[in-house]
Structure formats: C-alpha cells, structure tokens
Design a protein around this motif. Structure first.
Motif, PDB file in Angstrom:
ATOM      1  N   ALA A   1     -10.980  -2.950  10.984  1.00 41.34           N
ATOM      2  CA  ALA A   1     -11.400  -3.283  12.347  1.00 41.34           C
ATOM      3  C   ALA A   1     -11.565  -2.052  13.217  1.00 41.34           C
ATOM      4  O   ALA A   1     -12.256  -2.104  14.243  1.00 41.34           O
ATOM      5  CB  ALA A   1     -10.376  -4.233  12.979  1.00 41.34           C
ATOM      6  N   ALA A   2     -10.942  -0.949  12.835  1.00 38.09           N
ATOM      7  CA  ALA A   2     -10.923   0.248  13.675  1.00 38.09           C
ATOM      8  C   ALA A   2     -11.982   1.264  13.259  1.00 38.09           C
ATOM      9  O   ALA A   2     -12.441   1.277  12.118  1.00 38.09           O
ATOM     10  CB  ALA A   2      -9.540   0.898  13.609  1.00 38.09           C
ATOM     11  N   GLU A   3     -12.353   2.114  14.195  1.00 42.64           N
ATOM     12  CA  GLU A   3     -13.254   3.222  13.868  1.00 42.64           C
ATOM     13  C   GLU A   3     -12.581   4.202  12.913  1.00 42.64           C
ATOM     14  O   GLU A   3     -13.215   4.769  12.024  1.00 42.64           O
ATOM     15  CB  GLU A   3     -13.659   3.959  15.144  1.00 42.64           C
ATOM     16  N   HIS A   4     -11.297   4.420  13.144  1.00 44.52           N
ATOM     17  CA  HIS A   4     -10.523   5.337  12.320  1.00 44.52           C
ATOM     18  C   HIS A   4      -9.402   4.550  11.645  1.00 44.52           C
ATOM     19  O   HIS A   4      -8.429   4.149  12.284  1.00 44.52           O
ATOM     20  CB  HIS A   4      -9.928   6.466  13.171  1.00 44.52           C
ATOM     21  N   GLY A   5      -9.555   4.304  10.353  1.00 38.89           N
ATOM     22  CA  GLY A   5      -8.539   3.585   9.602  1.00 38.89           C
ATOM     23  C   GLY A   5      -7.622   4.548   8.860  1.00 38.89           C
ATOM     24  O   GLY A   5      -8.091   5.455   8.176  1.00 38.89           O
ATOM     25  N   ILE A   6      -6.323   4.362   9.021  1.00 37.46           N
ATOM     26  CA  ILE A   6      -5.320   5.185   8.342  1.00 37.46           C
ATOM     27  C   ILE A   6      -4.419   4.232   7.564  1.00 37.46           C
ATOM     28  O   ILE A   6      -3.782   3.354   8.159  1.00 37.46           O
ATOM     29  CB  ILE A   6      -4.477   5.996   9.352  1.00 37.46           C
ATOM     30  N   GLU A   7      -4.365   4.387   6.257  1.00 35.43           N
ATOM     31  CA  GLU A   7      -3.550   3.505   5.426  1.00 35.43           C
ATOM     32  C   GLU A   7      -2.585   4.350   4.592  1.00 35.43           C
ATOM     33  O   GLU A   7      -2.977   4.962   3.600  1.00 35.43           O
ATOM     34  CB  GLU A   7      -4.435   2.647   4.529  1.00 35.43           C
ATOM     35  N   VAL A   8      -1.349   4.399   5.040  1.00 39.57           N
ATOM     36  CA  VAL A   8      -0.310   5.172   4.351  1.00 39.57           C
ATOM     37  C   VAL A   8       0.403   4.217   3.395  1.00 39.57           C
ATOM     38  O   VAL A   8       1.277   3.452   3.791  1.00 39.57           O
ATOM     39  CB  VAL A   8       0.682   5.791   5.352  1.00 39.57           C
ATOM     40  N   VAL A   9       0.023   4.255   2.136  1.00 34.50           N
ATOM     41  CA  VAL A   9       0.506   3.284   1.153  1.00 34.50           C
ATOM     42  C   VAL A   9       1.818   3.788   0.550  1.00 34.50           C
ATOM     43  O   VAL A   9       1.833   4.677  -0.298  1.00 34.50           O
ATOM     44  CB  VAL A   9      -0.552   3.043   0.063  1.00 34.50           C
ATOM     45  N   VAL A  10       2.920   3.202   1.000  1.00 28.79           N
ATOM     46  CA  VAL A  10       4.248   3.635   0.564  1.00 28.79           C
ATOM     47  C   VAL A  10       4.817   2.745  -0.531  1.00 28.79           C
ATOM     48  O   VAL A  10       5.855   3.059  -1.112  1.00 28.79           O
ATOM     49  CB  VAL A  10       5.228   3.683   1.751  1.00 28.79           C
ATOM     50  N   GLY A  11       4.174   1.610  -0.806  1.00 25.83           N
ATOM     51  CA  GLY A  11       4.629   0.733  -1.877  1.00 25.83           C
ATOM     52  C   GLY A  11       5.742  -0.209  -1.454  1.00 25.83           C
ATOM     53  O   GLY A  11       6.120  -0.263  -0.279  1.00 25.83           O
ATOM     54  N   PRO A  12       6.281  -0.970  -2.403  1.00 27.41           N
ATOM     55  CA  PRO A  12       7.306  -1.966  -2.107  1.00 27.41           C
ATOM     56  C   PRO A  12       8.582  -1.340  -1.544  1.00 27.41           C
ATOM     57  O   PRO A  12       8.945  -0.219  -1.899  1.00 27.41           O
ATOM     58  CB  PRO A  12       7.578  -2.623  -3.458  1.00 27.41           C
ATOM     59  N   GLU A  13       9.246  -2.096  -0.689  1.00 29.92           N
ATOM     60  CA  GLU A  13      10.473  -1.612  -0.057  1.00 29.92           C
ATOM     61  C   GLU A  13      11.696  -1.842  -0.950  1.00 29.92           C
ATOM     62  O   GLU A  13      11.683  -2.686  -1.854  1.00 29.92           O
ATOM     63  CB  GLU A  13      10.677  -2.318   1.288  1.00 29.92           C
ATOM     64  N   LEU A  14      12.749  -1.100  -0.660  1.00 32.76           N
ATOM     65  CA  LEU A  14      14.012  -1.263  -1.373  1.00 32.76           C
ATOM     66  C   LEU A  14      14.542  -2.688  -1.204  1.00 32.76           C
ATOM     67  O   LEU A  14      14.983  -3.328  -2.163  1.00 32.76           O
ATOM     68  CB  LEU A  14      15.038  -0.265  -0.832  1.00 32.76           C
ATOM     69  N   ILE A  15      14.492  -3.176   0.030  1.00 27.54           N
ATOM     70  CA  ILE A  15      14.819  -4.565   0.342  1.00 27.54           C
ATOM     71  C   ILE A  15      13.494  -5.277   0.557  1.00 27.54           C
ATOM     72  O   ILE A  15      12.732  -4.909   1.453  1.00 27.54           O
ATOM     73  CB  ILE A  15      15.703  -4.682   1.602  1.00 27.54           C
ATOM     74  N   THR A  16      13.209  -6.271  -0.236  1.00 30.19           N
ATOM     75  CA  THR A  16      11.886  -6.895  -0.263  1.00 30.19           C
ATOM     76  C   THR A  16      11.393  -7.286   1.121  1.00 30.19           C
ATOM     77  O   THR A  16      12.036  -8.061   1.831  1.00 30.19           O
ATOM     78  CB  THR A  16      11.901  -8.133  -1.168  1.00 30.19           C
ATOM     79  N   GLY A  17      10.263  -6.716   1.521  1.00 33.18           N
ATOM     80  CA  GLY A  17       9.622  -7.065   2.782  1.00 33.18           C
ATOM     81  C   GLY A  17      10.220  -6.413   4.013  1.00 33.18           C
ATOM     82  O   GLY A  17       9.746  -6.658   5.125  1.00 33.18           O
ATOM     83  N   SER A  18      11.247  -5.560   3.850  1.00 31.84           N
ATOM     84  CA  SER A  18      11.874  -4.928   5.018  1.00 31.84           C
ATOM     85  C   SER A  18      11.091  -3.671   5.386  1.00 31.84           C
ATOM     86  O   SER A  18      11.475  -2.540   5.065  1.00 31.84           O
ATOM     87  CB  SER A  18      13.332  -4.581   4.719  1.00 31.84           C
ATOM     88  N   THR A  19       9.998  -3.875   6.101  1.00 32.41           N
ATOM     89  CA  THR A  19       9.078  -2.775   6.371  1.00 32.41           C
ATOM     90  C   THR A  19       9.535  -1.862   7.504  1.00 32.41           C
ATOM     91  O   THR A  19       8.792  -0.987   7.930  1.00 32.41           O
ATOM     92  CB  THR A  19       7.667  -3.319   6.674  1.00 32.41           C
ATOM     93  N   ARG A  20      10.763  -2.040   7.968  1.00 28.90           N
ATOM     94  CA  ARG A  20      11.326  -1.044   8.880  1.00 28.90           C
ATOM     95  C   ARG A  20      11.810   0.170   8.094  1.00 28.90           C
ATOM     96  O   ARG A  20      12.179   1.188   8.684  1.00 28.90           O
ATOM     97  CB  ARG A  20      12.506  -1.628   9.662  1.00 28.90           C
ATOM     98  N   LEU A  21      11.792   0.087   6.760  1.00 27.99           N
ATOM     99  CA  LEU A  21      12.275   1.165   5.903  1.00 27.99           C
ATOM    100  C   LEU A  21      11.163   2.179   5.647  1.00 27.99           C
ATOM    101  O   LEU A  21      10.784   2.916   6.541  1.00 27.99           O
ATOM    102  CB  LEU A  21      12.859   0.580   4.614  1.00 27.99           C
ATOM    103  N   LYS A  22      10.606   2.250   4.449  1.00 28.05           N
ATOM    104  CA  LYS A  22       9.592   3.271   4.147  1.00 28.05           C
ATOM    105  C   LYS A  22       8.371   3.149   5.053  1.00 28.05           C
ATOM    106  O   LYS A  22       7.845   4.159   5.543  1.00 28.05           O
ATOM    107  CB  LYS A  22       9.170   3.184   2.693  1.00 28.05           C
ATOM    108  N   ALA A  23       7.917   1.925   5.269  1.00 27.30           N
ATOM    109  CA  ALA A  23       6.732   1.749   6.114  1.00 27.30           C
ATOM    110  C   ALA A  23       7.015   2.227   7.536  1.00 27.30           C
ATOM    111  O   ALA A  23       6.181   2.892   8.157  1.00 27.30           O
ATOM    112  CB  ALA A  23       6.302   0.285   6.121  1.00 27.30           C
ATOM    113  N   GLY A  24       8.210   1.901   8.055  1.00 26.70           N
ATOM    114  CA  GLY A  24       8.571   2.354   9.390  1.00 26.70           C
ATOM    115  C   GLY A  24       8.655   3.866   9.472  1.00 26.70           C
ATOM    116  O   GLY A  24       8.212   4.480  10.453  1.00 26.70           O
TER     117      GLY A  24
END
Length: 311
Positions: free
Chosen positions: A186-209
């Motif tokens: 949707a954006a003019e500038h797309g940034i996708e930092v693919v860090v993969g699955p989290e240590l705790i499933t779905g807890s994206t405050r970890l690597k993604a955060g």
C-alpha cells in the motif's frame, strides 16, 4: 462458540504468516532452565540486525524521502497498533529532547489513543476508519510523511493509515515483518524486515518489535542528521531541560570546539543555552545575534553557518 467464516479465515491468514508460525522444536521451552531460555532468546535476537541489513537500501530511500518532506515543513507521523504503535509513539517522543524538534513535527499515533499505550483497547487495531479519523484530526497534508508500522503487515489500522495518507498525496512508508505484506504494497516505500517465527508463538513484541525499533531509530535519527540537527555525531540541537542535559550541553560544546570552561560558559550564557549557537560563536568568532542570524539563514545547519561566518 461456533467459529464464524470470518474468524476461521483470519486464523488461516495468521497461520500463514512467518511471524505467527509455530516452532515445534520449542514446544517444551518451559522445561528448560532460565539460563537456557535466556541463551535461546539472545540467539534469536542476534539475527535481527542481519534482517534489518537486508532492507537497508529501502530504508535509506524512505529516509531520504522523509527528510525531503520535513525540510519543506512537513511532519513525520507514525501509525500503528499495539507494540508497533507504542514503538512509534516512543520514537516520536524522543525527538524533542534529543533534536529540539517541535512536538508536532514527529507524531506517534497508536490505535485506541493514549490509553492504548498502557492497556489493550479492544478492536482498535481492526479499524481502518479509526486511522483515517486520527490522521484527519492531525490535519494531514500532502507535505507530510506517514509511516505505517505493523509486524504482520496486515493490521487494518496501519494499512488504513497508509492508504488514507497516500490518497491525500502524503509520502507513505510501510514497515512490516512479513514478506508480501499488504502494508508494504500500500505504501510508496515498503520495508519488510523478515525476522521469522518468534520464540513464543505470535509474540511479535520480541524479534519483530526489536526490528521495528531498529528501523524507527534509523528513520528518525538519519532524518534529523539530514536536517542539520547534528554536527558530526554531536547532538547540537539537544534541549537542555534538566541538570544532566545542561551538563551534556557543556560537554558537546567542548567536544565541538576544544574551548575551555570559561569560554564555554560565556558562550552558552550569551546564546541562552543554545548549543549550536554557542559553538558558532566560538568557532566562527561571531557574536550571539550574528550566530542566530547565520543559523536561521542556513536552515539550522551548523556547517553551512560556519562557512558563512568565515566569508
């Protein structure tokens, strides 16, 4: 409760995202010692900078575009929900004390408003309309830059913010942690930092955060460098609002000029505590009013003002 088609579809959609993937090899993590879990987490975090590095060309392009808008008087606006939104608010709130920006120059919007900084606001992240209302309340213009932040890359609030901003001619950046995200598309500038699955499933405050924090650090810091808010790696626009920052101001002037304590104190007193002005009076050998004028004429860029003072 019977699952609805909508909830079933959402579960399937989430299950397909790398950030939500279940890691069977960690299914008995709760049986490990504290040191073993900490070692695992540390190992997971070690891969985040490499994921960010893969996106550096796209990050740099986005920063240049944001800086160009802000140089013309535009604002930088972060928009996200949950952890992503809170990180945007955090980054925005650090800009005034670090770079002496007006609080309205860098703004963080979190789905659900300020209450969502400390508690969950149910349903807020699912509303693209809420994002549109929040941006309209800011008086969004085509001169602004809006950065939507979402680990999944599908959060309606973040996607809605970017779509609304783009429709109004604003610069748009989408920061996500999954490939092929709706937010980046949707954006003019797309940034996708693919860090993969989290240590705790779905807890994206970890690597993604962590990844989001690193990228937001880059966006704000490099933009401010481009706007002349630093002199080398010195925070010459720091706002001396407490004893620690006043001491830091003196040290910055000392590092930039090599002047002695008495000369530094006199320069800061003459310029009302403005670090950049004080440095210019010392290095440029001009008085405080002249320093203020030269900085105004150079758009606050100290290096340019020093060149002008030498003429």
């Amino acid at each position: 409760m019977t699952p609805t088609p909508e909830s079933t579809g959402l579960r399937a959609q989430l299950a397909s995202l790398p950030t939500e993937a279940f890691r069977p090899e960690l299914a008995e993590i709760d049986r490990l010692s504290t040191l073993e879990i900490a070692t695992l987490m540390n190992g997971e975090d070690a891969g985040v900078p490499a994921a960010v590095a893969r996106e550096l060309p796209r990050i740099a392009a986005a920063v240049d575009a944001v800086a160009e808008r802000m140089a013309r008087g535009g604002r930088l606006v972060y928009a996200g929900a949950g952890t992503a939104g809170r990180l945007g608010v955090l980054d925005a709130s650090e800009c005034p004390p670090t770079f002496n920006t007006d609080p309205a120059q860098v703004v963080g919007l979190v789905a659900g408003g300020r209450d969502a900084l400390v508690t969950s606001v149910e349903g807020a992240e699912d509303s693209a309309e809420l994002a549109r209302r929040d941006l309209d309340a800011l008086g969004l213009t085509a001169g602004d830059a809006v950065v939507g932040v979402s680990a999944s890359g599908r959060t309606p609030y973040a996607v809605g913010a970017v779509e609304h901003a783009r429709a109004h001619g604003a610069l748009t950046v989408g920061l996500a942690c999954n490939p092929g995200s709706a937010l980046a598309a949707a954006a003019e500038h797309g940034i996708e930092v693919v860090v993969g699955p989290e240590l705790i499933t779905g807890s994206t405050r970890l690597k993604a955060g962590t990844a989001q924090k690193l990228v937001l650090n880059m966006i704000s810091t490099i933009t401010m460098i481009r706007l002349g808010k630093t002199y080398g790696n010195l925070m010459v626009d720091v706002r001396a609002s407490n004893d620690k920052l006043r001491a830091r101001s003196r040290r910055i002037v000392a590092l930039a000029t090599g002047a002695g304590d008495d000369e530094i104190e006199a320069a800061l007193a003459a310029t009302g505590g403005e670090v950049k002005d004080a440095i210019l009076t010392i290095l440029g050998q001009v008085d405080a009013p002249t320093a203020a004028r030269l900085l105004a004429e150079s758009g606050g860029r100290l290096r340019e003002a020093l060149v002008a003072a030498a003429r």
